[in-house]
Design a protein around this motif. Sequence first.
Motif, PDB file in Angstrom:
ATOM      1  N   GLU A  22      88.326  21.895 -29.086  1.00  0.00           N
ATOM      2  CA  GLU A  22      89.685  21.921 -27.851  1.00  0.00           C
ATOM      3  C   GLU A  22      91.058  22.079 -28.615  1.00  0.00           C
ATOM      4  O   GLU A  22      91.013  21.556 -29.698  1.00  0.00           O
ATOM      5  CB  GLU A  22      89.405  20.502 -27.332  1.00  0.00           C
ATOM      6  CG  GLU A  22      89.850  20.576 -25.635  1.00  0.00           C
ATOM      7  CD  GLU A  22      89.756  18.891 -25.238  1.00  0.00           C
ATOM      8  OE1 GLU A  22      90.600  18.702 -24.305  1.00  0.00           O
ATOM      9  OE2 GLU A  22      88.858  18.265 -25.553  1.00  0.00           O
ATOM     10  N   HIS A  67      96.114  22.013 -22.815  1.00  0.00           N
ATOM     11  CA  HIS A  67      94.772  21.838 -23.575  1.00  0.00           C
ATOM     12  C   HIS A  67      93.637  22.927 -22.960  1.00  0.00           C
ATOM     13  O   HIS A  67      93.797  23.496 -21.978  1.00  0.00           O
ATOM     14  CB  HIS A  67      94.217  20.720 -23.743  1.00  0.00           C
ATOM     15  CG  HIS A  67      93.561  20.006 -22.472  1.00  0.00           C
ATOM     16  ND1 HIS A  67      94.400  19.597 -21.126  1.00  0.00           N
ATOM     17  CD2 HIS A  67      92.307  19.805 -22.216  1.00  0.00           C
ATOM     18  CE1 HIS A  67      93.584  19.048 -20.625  1.00  0.00           C
ATOM     19  NE2 HIS A  67      92.040  19.411 -21.008  1.00  0.00           N
ATOM     20  N   HIS A  69      89.680  24.175 -22.281  1.00  0.00           N
ATOM     21  CA  HIS A  69      88.166  23.675 -22.120  1.00  0.00           C
ATOM     22  C   HIS A  69      87.418  24.682 -22.695  1.00  0.00           C
ATOM     23  O   HIS A  69      87.517  25.809 -22.191  1.00  0.00           O
ATOM     24  CB  HIS A  69      88.056  23.658 -20.389  1.00  0.00           C
ATOM     25  CG  HIS A  69      88.491  22.099 -19.917  1.00  0.00           C
ATOM     26  ND1 HIS A  69      88.624  22.087 -18.524  1.00  0.00           N
ATOM     27  CD2 HIS A  69      89.037  21.124 -20.717  1.00  0.00           C
ATOM     28  CE1 HIS A  69      89.175  20.928 -18.412  1.00  0.00           C
ATOM     29  NE2 HIS A  69      89.617  20.358 -19.563  1.00  0.00           N
ATOM     30  N   SER A  77      89.143  16.801 -16.206  1.00  0.00           N
ATOM     31  CA  SER A  77      88.205  15.741 -16.318  1.00  0.00           C
ATOM     32  C   SER A  77      88.729  14.197 -16.122  1.00  0.00           C
ATOM     33  O   SER A  77      90.135  14.278 -15.972  1.00  0.00           O
ATOM     34  CB  SER A  77      87.696  15.666 -17.893  1.00  0.00           C
ATOM     35  OG  SER A  77      88.607  15.255 -18.595  1.00  0.00           O
ATOM     36  N   ASP A  80      91.478  13.553 -18.502  1.00  0.00           N
ATOM     37  CA  ASP A  80      92.492  14.522 -18.304  1.00  0.00           C
ATOM     38  C   ASP A  80      93.626  14.009 -17.303  1.00  0.00           C
ATOM     39  O   ASP A  80      94.737  13.937 -17.691  1.00  0.00           O
ATOM     40  CB  ASP A  80      91.985  15.852 -17.775  1.00  0.00           C
ATOM     41  CG  ASP A  80      91.458  16.659 -18.904  1.00  0.00           C
ATOM     42  OD1 ASP A  80      91.320  16.409 -20.039  1.00  0.00           O
ATOM     43  OD2 ASP A  80      90.925  17.637 -18.598  1.00  0.00           O
ATOM     44  N   ILE A  93      95.678  23.855 -18.018  1.00  0.00           N
ATOM     45  CA  ILE A  93      94.334  23.723 -18.585  1.00  0.00           C
ATOM     46  C   ILE A  93      93.958  25.195 -18.727  1.00  0.00           C
ATOM     47  O   ILE A  93      94.068  26.122 -17.810  1.00  0.00           O
ATOM     48  CB  ILE A  93      93.353  23.207 -17.693  1.00  0.00           C
ATOM     49  CG1 ILE A  93      93.593  21.588 -17.788  1.00  0.00           C
ATOM     50  CG2 ILE A  93      91.824  23.172 -18.278  1.00  0.00           C
ATOM     51  CD1 ILE A  93      92.670  20.735 -16.957  1.00  0.00           C
TER      52      ILE A  93
HETATM   53 ZN   LIG Z   1      90.277  18.555 -20.221  1.00  0.00          ZN
END
Ligand SMILES: [Zn+2]
Length: 119
Positions: A22, A67, A69, A77, A80, A93
């Motif tokens: 990540e 960030h 994935h 998520s 998140d 994302i």
């Molecule tokens: Zn995430």
Amino acid sequence: MKIRSELLRAILESAKETYPYEFIALLTGDKGVIKELIFLPSISSKEIALIHLDMLPIGIRIYGTVHSHPSPCCEPSEEDFYFFTKFGKIHIIVCYPFTMKDWKCFDSRGEEIEIEIEQ
Ligand SMILES: [Zn+2]
């Protein structure tokens, strides 16, 4: 809110380089334009939530986070959602395979929002 297209490209590049791990960074800039990243050590979004804002340089305006994935899913998520409430208002994302289409932007409540790309 806008993001520089070259920055978006740099984000996708970094996500590719970090894959399958990540990639996480904070977003900064000025006058409503996201222009730069503040890189953080490679940690998960669960761990980043524990970072204190007073560890950051003084005078830096944090617009939000970005960030990656490692899967083709750009949806936040459970972790998140929690992490989005901690830093700024814009949360990007990027997801596999990290092309210019593989990203989404969310607000701090995890609702999808649109941001403009500045050329
Ligand atoms: Zn995430």
